[in-house]
Design a protein around this motif. Structure first.
Motif, PDB file in Angstrom:
ATOM      1  N   VAL A  81       1.096  -1.222   0.101  1.00 59.67           N
ATOM      2  CA  VAL A  81      -0.238   0.187  -0.172  1.00 59.67           C
ATOM      3  C   VAL A  81       1.069   0.961  -0.215  1.00 59.67           C
ATOM      4  N   PRO A  82       1.031   2.039  -1.150  1.00 59.76           N
ATOM      5  CA  PRO A  82       1.724   3.431  -0.920  1.00 59.76           C
ATOM      6  C   PRO A  82       1.753   3.973  -0.115  1.00 59.76           C
ATOM      7  N   ASN A  83       2.333   5.112   0.932  1.00 62.38           N
ATOM      8  CA  ASN A  83       1.764   5.477   1.955  1.00 62.38           C
ATOM      9  C   ASN A  83       0.628   6.785   1.035  1.00 62.38           C
ATOM     10  N   TRP A  84       1.460   7.635   0.138  1.00 62.97           N
ATOM     11  CA  TRP A  84       1.339   8.869   0.588  1.00 62.97           C
ATOM     12  C   TRP A  84       0.929   8.620  -1.277  1.00 62.97           C
ATOM     13  N   GLU A  85       0.019   8.832  -1.523  1.00 67.04           N
ATOM     14  CA  GLU A  85      -0.470   9.989  -3.433  1.00 67.04           C
ATOM     15  C   GLU A  85      -0.898  11.105  -3.628  1.00 67.04           C
ATOM     16  N   ALA A  86       0.288  11.221  -4.402  1.00 64.83           N
ATOM     17  CA  ALA A  86       0.293  12.952  -4.210  1.00 64.83           C
ATOM     18  C   ALA A  86      -0.869  13.130  -5.598  1.00 64.83           C
ATOM     19  N   ASN A  87      -1.129  14.335  -5.318  1.00 64.23           N
ATOM     20  CA  ASN A  87      -2.724  14.872  -6.279  1.00 64.23           C
ATOM     21  C   ASN A  87      -2.619  15.803  -7.462  1.00 64.23           C
ATOM     22  N   PRO A  88      -3.849  15.604  -8.318  1.00 67.07           N
ATOM     23  CA  PRO A  88      -3.684  16.365  -9.463  1.00 67.07           C
ATOM     24  C   PRO A  88      -2.705  18.271  -9.378  1.00 67.07           C
ATOM     25  N   ARG A 138      -5.819  20.088  -3.266  1.00 68.57           N
ATOM     26  CA  ARG A 138      -4.610  19.393  -4.773  1.00 68.57           C
ATOM     27  C   ARG A 138      -3.891  18.986  -3.440  1.00 68.57           C
ATOM     28  N   MET A 139      -4.488  18.662  -2.154  1.00 66.31           N
ATOM     29  CA  MET A 139      -2.480  18.181  -0.835  1.00 66.31           C
ATOM     30  C   MET A 139      -2.705  16.497  -1.170  1.00 66.31           C
ATOM     31  N   PRO A 140      -1.890  16.052  -0.922  1.00 66.26           N
ATOM     32  CA  PRO A 140      -1.133  14.565  -0.780  1.00 66.26           C
ATOM     33  C   PRO A 140      -2.718  13.686  -0.114  1.00 66.26           C
ATOM     34  N   ILE A 141      -2.867  12.515  -0.632  1.00 65.89           N
ATOM     35  CA  ILE A 141      -3.658  11.641   0.137  1.00 65.89           C
ATOM     36  C   ILE A 141      -3.268  10.863   0.669  1.00 65.89           C
ATOM     37  N   ASN A 142      -3.107   9.944   2.822  1.00 65.54           N
ATOM     38  CA  ASN A 142      -2.670   9.371   3.135  1.00 65.54           C
ATOM     39  C   ASN A 142      -3.352   7.763   2.401  1.00 65.54           C
ATOM     40  N   MET A 143      -2.675   6.937   1.786  1.00 61.54           N
ATOM     41  CA  MET A 143      -3.402   6.043   1.099  1.00 61.54           C
ATOM     42  C   MET A 143      -3.958   5.200   1.956  1.00 61.54           C
ATOM     43  N   ALA A 144      -2.996   4.976   2.863  1.00 61.50           N
ATOM     44  CA  ALA A 144      -3.140   4.009   3.946  1.00 61.50           C
ATOM     45  C   ALA A 144      -3.979   4.507   5.105  1.00 61.50           C
TER      46      ALA A 144
END
Lengths: 360, 360
Positions: A353-360, B328-334
């Motif tokens: 599970v990638p921890n942080w996913e960037a946003n557009p 437009r901020m990153p998301i913590n997918m975990a």
DNA sequence: GTGAAAGCGCTAACAA
DNA sequence: TTGTTAGCGCTTTCAC
């Protein structure tokens, strides 16, 4: 897009000041319970606050203060997968929180050692630390140290294992008695009609979480599965080497083991033993904590079920609660309740599970 | 207590302005991609941003903007416990978020009706709404409506059932194939050596979540439990009355049902049927969604296991993701991954979880 | 194209 | 005991 042109804007301290006929500074003093305000004025202000239904904007307050939250986790120095995962979570969350005025750190303390824990707690600099999360045993000296923290305005939460007799503000972790019950139910039902002995692998009876799990396990075993004989706990002290050495003896004494409950951090030792010693005929195994090792064991059928608690959730909860406590803000208990997760190989979450996913 | 006197303060737009040798306004224009800045200046500013490792303080930005987030949930108008729970969560979170510049609301759409859903999506006022969470079927018209929202800068997430072919930004819900697999594994293992038929109760094959669960269920049943015969799905359309009427027929045709998988919102009808018709000899029942009814059924042994997804988590995740997307901020997918919860009566969370707990 | 300045809600000097 | 004021980091008019 979409500005806040809604008519129902929340009241601000300006409104309070106007209604109470005092200045902003006075409102602020009352809000933060600072001294130097006449009792009558306090009343007036509080009345206005109540009338307007005022709720402080914490974001604005923190901005003005330049406040930085400083939270410390005290963890056993034991190097097992669960602890490593907790540490990783703390580090990752700390990185993510750099820009939210929150600093996390952790210190290590010898496992199952109440004196060392008390010393570590006493070493906390109460002038710089806002909150402490403690994962360790419950003893009188620990209680005293917690009391000392509380006396100095530090928020204290217990993590994974509770310290209910202390003045800790909250416990963050699963109901370990219920976790033990769940393990028993799974083991019993998976064993079906088979008869034989069940081995319980634990860490230390000094650890409240381990003790409670055993309690719950025995309760359900005795009630629902009387045809299974539960052996005395094997105390592995979460030490893989020790566990690996102890297991052969137990096995030679009890040849009829058909179920194993690995209730603490002993998975590594157990798996190493199972790999070398296929003497057991396909026992049903229920273990604790979803980690790389236990994931793998689930996948290949060595473990049948894993009871777990989400280490990310534990850390996030601890931080949210310590922050709310520092701000005297309410806590959403539904969000903070740590679930007793049950994993079969079918519902394991995807590994990477990638921890942080960037946003557009 | 504990002011922010740490030396490593994060850079602000002032620092950017100073380094890039421009004014605050220009930095702001670049940050928010507003027009009217010479390309060379944009480069200078971006260089400074990169050099200093600047990250915008969203709290301060929102404070200055007076920004209010407006999010809408589109839900099936079906009145089952799971939906009611979702609605309750939305309302409660909305109340808690009043003071965090976030407004939540929900609208209803006839269940399993793609046209009605598309109409409802098209009815969204894109000038006032920042994000939409959609719980409904995936069809071409729905995809078009989603595309229209996206074109107008609205964040779109799918909830509970995915709409993967659309331009939705995220899916918030469990892996339903895995959920079906999990149900099969539990049912199969709990049945042990018993032989007979297994009934699958579903809602509508138009619903992607229902379809996927059935897929996963059949896969594991076929692979691991070939001695159990899985009957064709009974489509209850989540209608208790319909289910109660259909069940007796199925039963008369198949007298050897030893297991039931209630994969959709049909628990009420199933339980009403089981109460009046004790013809079945103690079937193993695995159902979906932890609700008052299913909790009770678990407690008294009518259900053996419940697969669930946390409705509070679903709603909180949706809001966090829509907010992050708007900013437009990153998301913590975990944090946002929705777990496939497995509940036995032993690990059910306590019933009355008070939602908000005040703080000293 | 760019900048100066006011202000979001709140806090914290410093005055009075 | 109370009020005035500057300013936290950012946005937004309105000039230049």
């Amino acid at each position: 897009m979409k500005q806040g042109n809604d008519p129902q804007l929340n009241p601000t301290i300006n409104d309070i000041a106007r209604v109470a006929e005092v200045s902003l500074a006075t409102v602020d003093r009352v809000l933060n319970a600072r001294p130097g305000v006449r009792e009558a004025t306090v009343q007036k202000v509080n009345q206005a606050i109540a009338d307007l239904g005022y709720v402080r904007d914490t974001a604005a307050a923190n901005l003005a203060r330049g406040r930085v939250y400083n939270f410390v986790f005290i963890l056993p120095s034991n190097k097992n997968e669960f602890l490593l995962s907790l540490e990783t979570q703390i580090e990752q969350l700390n990185a993510g929180l750099r820009h939210e005025r929150t600093r996390l750190s952790f210190v290590h303390v010898a496992a199952f050692d109440p004196v060392a824990l008390a010393v570590a707690i006493d070493a906390i600099d109460v002038t710089r630390v806002d909150g402490v999360a403690i994962f360790g045993p419950e003893t009188p000296s620990v209680r005293d140290s917690v009391a000392h923290l509380k006396k100095n305005g530090v928020t204290v939460v217990s993590l994974v294992a509770d310290i209910p007799s202390s003045e800790r503000d909250h416990y963050i972790g699963v109901d370990n008695v219920a976790a033990g019950r769940t393990a028993a139910q799974l083991l019993g039902r998976f064993l079906g009609t088979r008869r034989g002995e069940v081995l319980v692998l634990t860490g230390s009876m000094l650890a409240r979480d381990h003790l409670e799990r055993r309690l719950g396990f025995d309760e359900v075993m005795g009630r629902d599965f009387p045809h299974l004989r539960v052996l005395a706990s094997l105390e592995g002290r979460d030490d893989p080497g020790l566990i690996e050495r102890l297991l052969p003896d137990v096995l030679s004494d009890n040849s009829d083991i058909i179920g194993i409950y690995s209730s603490a951090a002993g998975n590594e030792g157990l798996l190493r033993f199972l790999a070398t010693e296929p003497a057991l005929e396909n026992p049903v195994v229920v273990a604790h904590e979803l980690t790389p090792l236990s994931r793998n064991a689930l996948s290949c059928g060595l473990f049948d079920a894993v009871i777990s608690q989400d280490s990310g959730h534990l850390v996030r909860s601890a931080v949210r609660i310590m922050r709310a406590n520092s701000d005297r803000m309410p806590i959403n208990m539904a969000q903070e309740r740590i679930r007793i997760d049950v994993y079969l190989k079918e519902n394991m979450p995807p590994n990477a599970v990638p921890n942080w996913e960037a946003n557009p």
